[in-house]
Design an enzyme around this catalytic site. Structure first.
Site, mmCIF file in Angstrom:
data_model
loop_
_atom_site.group_PDB
_atom_site.id
_atom_site.type_symbol
_atom_site.label_atom_id
_atom_site.label_comp_id
_atom_site.label_asym_id
_atom_site.label_seq_id
_atom_site.Cartn_x
_atom_site.Cartn_y
_atom_site.Cartn_z
ATOM 1 N N CYS A 131 0.788 -1.068 -0.054
ATOM 2 C CA CYS A 131 -0.126 -0.090 -0.121
ATOM 3 C C CYS A 131 0.787 1.365 -0.057
ATOM 4 C CB CYS A 131 -0.911 -0.064 1.111
ATOM 5 S SG CYS A 131 -1.894 1.497 1.396
ATOM 6 N N CYS A 134 -0.276 4.061 2.016
ATOM 7 C CA CYS A 134 -0.130 3.981 3.577
ATOM 8 C C CYS A 134 1.189 3.978 4.115
ATOM 9 C CB CYS A 134 -0.565 2.369 4.077
ATOM 10 S SG CYS A 134 -2.023 1.931 3.214
ATOM 11 N N ASP A 135 2.500 3.472 3.346
ATOM 12 C CA ASP A 135 3.952 3.580 3.779
ATOM 13 C C ASP A 135 4.557 4.372 2.641
ATOM 14 O OD1 ASP A 135 2.783 1.659 5.344
ATOM 15 O OD2 ASP A 135 3.119 -0.037 4.097
#
Ligand code: FAD
Ligand code: NAP
Length: 314
Positions: A131, A134-135
């Site tokens: 992701c 997300c990261d």
């Protein structure tokens, strides 16, 4: 007493089903699962959901859908179902709670697939991710790779190119599967390089030190088997999704990759020719072909209308 409907999943399919069912007067409960809002919560811009001239943010769209379902009268429960007994019509949640239903709409969607090589587990969270939204921020100004050749891989690469120094896409064939507009953006982006006809043979890194993480990838050519190493500190796996149907194994018919098979919107129980009454499915969990937010929402609507007819008939 009114008959009750449980909807498993709070993605586009589950929320749309809830909007239609609650508006039809059915006592409707959404069990959100461990990814409230579903897959669109892990992306940024959504440009192809009808009704919005400008791009909207995926997480915002899903917040709105859940709020709309609630506004229409659906109850929202934060739990994740770990066991389903469709014959007894009971579901057991991670919380230990047991739920019973007169009708069920399965809208459990799909989850990211992994390559399945051991080093992927070793470095998960230490350089391996599925992701970018997300990261990605952890890899600011660094060199990263994205594995895959579909829309997700291209969107991940474009997102990372805004943050990282370079992005290398690794694809096992010599052509992308994703749509033309994304292909063109990726191919023309100055920070993105594409390595065709290659798979990840091994994720390389430091396992000794406490702060250890990914340092590179060993790639293997799918044409001649030769290998090469590239230095990266992060690798984003974007090779598609697996339908979330494990809890129905042995109870419902699925295709060879685990997608639920439907007869006119209704799931089919294993080893039976007739549909299981009152159990419906919608969205990516039952769709290996289109897998779009708008098609998931459409299927959610269809499942709720079918469900309403069913509940009126019993
Ligand atoms: P999902 O969104 O997968 O939701 C599944 C729901 O089920 C989740 O809430 C989860 O918590 C719940 N659940 C799962 N298991 C259980 C359980 N055991 N118990 C209870 N609940 C459970 N599509 C577009 O149209 N436009 C885009 O721009 C776009 N961008 C995308 C970007 C990315 C990075 C990804 C991964 C997908 C994108 N898609 C896009 C595809 C789109 O997100 C999906 O088609 C859509 O989310 C499918 O909705 P769904 O409701 O079927 O399932
Ligand atoms: P996908 O379309 O199934 O693509 C998966 C990609 O990963 C393919 O290129 C595939 O290669 C590759 N792959 C699969 N297994 C692999 C493995 N073991 N090793 C290496 N490569 C592997 O999945 P997706 O990109 O996640 O998209 C899923 C759905 O969501 C699609 O319907 C897509 O349209 C939708 N989506 C839409 C948008 C948008 O509309 N903007 C954005 C994201 C996703 P091959 O090509 O060789 O099979």
């Amino acid at each position: 007493m009114s008959k009750n409907l449980i909807i498993l999943g709070s993605g586009a399919a589950g929320c749309t089903a809830a909007i239609y069912a609650a508006r039809a007067g059915i006592a409707t409960t959404i069990i959100r699962g461990n990814q409230p809002g579903g897959q669109l919560t892990i992306t940024t811009e959504v440009e192809n959901y009808p009704g919005f001239a400008e791009a909207i943010q995926g997480p915002w769209l899903m917040e709105q859908m859940e709020a709309q379902a609630k506004h229409c009268g659906a109850a929202i429960v934060s739990d994740h179902i770990t066991e389903a007994n469709l014959t007894a019509r009971t579901l057991t949640g991670q919380s230990g709670e047991t739920y019973t239903f007169d009708a069920l709409i399965i809208a459990t969607g799909a989850s990211a697939k992994w390559l399945g090589i051991p080093s992927e587990q070793t470095f998960n969270g230490k350089g391996v991710s599925a992701c970018a939204t997300c990261d990605g921020a952890f890899y600011r100004n660094q060199h990263v790779a994205v594995v895959g050749g579909g829309n997700s891989a291209m969107e991940e690469a474009l997102y990372l190119a805004n943050i990282c120094e370079t992005v290398t896409i690794i694809h096992r064939r010599d052509d992308f599967r994703g749509e033309m507009v994304l292909r063109d953006k990726v191919k023309n982006h100055p920070k993105i390089t594409i390595i065709w006809n290659s798979t990840v043979d091994e994720i390389l890194g430091d396992t000794e030190s406490f702060m250890g993480g990914v340092t590179g990838l060993r790639l293997k050519s799918t044409t001649d088997g030769s290998t090469q190493e590239i230095p990266v500190t992060g690798v984003f796996i974007a090779i598609g999704h697996k339908p979330n149907t494990d809890i129905f194994t042995g109870q419902l018919d699925m295709d060879e990759t685990g997608y639920l098979t439907l007869i006119k919107g209704t799931v089919t129980p294993t080893h039976h020719a007739q549909p299981l009454p009152g159990i419906f499915a919608a969205g990516d969990v039952a769709d290996s072909v289109y897998r779009q937010a708008v098609t998931a929402a459409g299927m959610g609507c269809m499942a709720a209308l079918d469900c309403n007819r069913y509940l009126e008939s019993i």
